[in-house]
Design a protein around this motif. Structure first.
Motif, short mmCIF file in Angstrom:
data_model
loop_
_atom_site.label_atom_id
_atom_site.label_comp_id
_atom_site.label_asym_id
_atom_site.label_seq_id
_atom_site.Cartn_x
_atom_site.Cartn_y
_atom_site.Cartn_z
N GLU A 227 0.84 -1.21 0.00
CA GLU A 227 0.00 0.00 0.00
C GLU A 227 0.87 1.25 0.00
N LEU A 228 1.95 1.18 0.75
CA LEU A 228 2.88 2.30 0.81
C LEU A 228 3.47 2.55 -0.57
N ASP A 229 3.83 1.49 -1.23
CA ASP A 229 4.36 1.56 -2.59
C ASP A 229 3.38 2.31 -3.49
N ARG A 230 2.10 1.87 -3.44
CA ARG A 230 1.08 2.50 -4.30
C ARG A 230 0.90 3.97 -3.93
N LEU A 231 0.90 4.25 -2.63
CA LEU A 231 0.69 5.61 -2.16
C LEU A 231 1.82 6.54 -2.60
N LEU A 232 3.04 6.05 -2.51
CA LEU A 232 4.18 6.88 -2.91
C LEU A 232 4.18 7.11 -4.42
N ARG A 233 3.77 6.10 -5.16
CA ARG A 233 3.66 6.28 -6.61
C ARG A 233 2.58 7.31 -6.93
N LEU A 234 1.45 7.22 -6.21
CA LEU A 234 0.37 8.18 -6.42
C LEU A 234 0.85 9.60 -6.10
N GLY A 235 1.57 9.74 -4.99
CA GLY A 235 2.10 11.05 -4.62
C GLY A 235 3.01 11.61 -5.70
N GLU A 236 3.83 10.75 -6.26
CA GLU A 236 4.73 11.17 -7.34
C GLU A 236 3.94 11.59 -8.58
#
Ligand code: CP
Length: 279
Positions: free
Chosen positions: A14-23
């Motif tokens: 989930e963190l991975d997805r969230l950081l990608r979304l933030g980027e």
């Protein structure tokens, strides 16, 4: 409904997805400018903040939503004796999500028990600061270029120096918990004896993750090997003994001579200006 109280509330994926979304949002803000249209964020800050509260509010406004709330307890009914449970029950009627900072450890978790909307912990006492951790991870990801390989290698093989008030420093407690899920890193805890990193963090997080670590008192002796130096303030508001604060407050000032001891490409995270430079 999910709350964000602890940095481990998100899985690594989930963190991975969230950081990608933030980027993605950072690269293409226009594509997200109405993502939260019609939604309201309440910022409930019982303790001072510049970065966290304004970043929450700016994010919601950038996503097309609205914000409401209070920046200190003395301008809400908290000053008349309202409990955290009562406040969040009321706020649940007006907002879709709430971010809470509180001087008492566990207060956002208690709010979550009585809330009808998701609660985000924006820093509780000397305990945790999970959204600072998200910002730190996003910064590390951006600085060290591991965007495409987050789940297996975020920040891997890096030497972290955590410096300052490691006893009360909630940003450190959060980030250590988060980094312990990634392989290959090494920690150096740099603090005065009185403000050492809590034993439970070493025993329950660092050791079980087999992270090589050292505890030292001198910043200079640790500087040469660090890839990242994570600075924390000696926090006056956490001390019951004013004399002890006075004795420790100047313990670690990061100046140019100290910086010269570090690697040329060392990253410094979470620095604060010196008190005499604030005015
Ligand atoms: N890092 C951090 O929590 O800053 P503020 O206290 O300004 O929100």
């Amino acid at each position: 409904m999910r709350h964000l109280i602890d940095p481990l509330d998100f899985t690594v994926e989930e963190l991975d997805r969230l950081l990608r979304l933030g980027e993605d949002i950072r690269r293409e803000p226009g594509a997200y400018s109405e993502s939260c249209k019609g939604k309201k964020l309440a910022t409930l800050f019982y303790e001072p903040s510049t970065r966290t509260r304004l970043s929450f509010e700016a994010a919601m406004l950038n996503l097309g939503g609205s914000v409401l709330g209070f920046p200190s307890a003395n301008v809400s009914s908290v000053s008349k004796g309202e409990s955290v449970a009562d406040t969040i029950r009321i706020v649940s009627c007006y907002a879709d999500i709430a971010a809470m900072r509180h001087p008492l450890e566990g207060a956002p978790m208690r709010a979550a028990r009585f809330s009808r909307i998701p609660v985000i912990n924006a820093g509780d006492g000397g305990h945790m600061h999970p959204t600072q951790t998200l910002a730190d991870l996003a910064t590390l990801q951006s600085r060290f270029g591991r965007i495409t390989d987050l789940t297996v290698g975020l920040c891997g093989d890096l030497k972290f120096g955590f410096c300052g008030d490691l006893k009360y420093g909630r940003t450190v407690h959060s980030l250590v918990n988060a980094l312990a899920r990634y392989e290959g890193n090494e920690f150096v805890f740099i603090s005065p004896e009185e403000l050492r990193v809590p034993g439970h963090l070493i025993e329950n997080v660092v050791k079980p993750a087999h992270i090589p670590y050292a505890e030292v008192t001198g910043l200079e002796e640790a500087m040469a090997d660090l890839d990242i130096l994570y600075m924390t303030r000696i926090q006056k508001e956490r001390f019951t003994d004013a004399g002890e604060y006075e004795r420790l407050k100047g313990s670690y000032v990061l100046d140019m001579p100290k910086m010269a001891l570090g690697k040329a490409d060392m990253a410094v995270l979470h620095p604060l200006p010196r008190v005499n430079e604030i005015a």
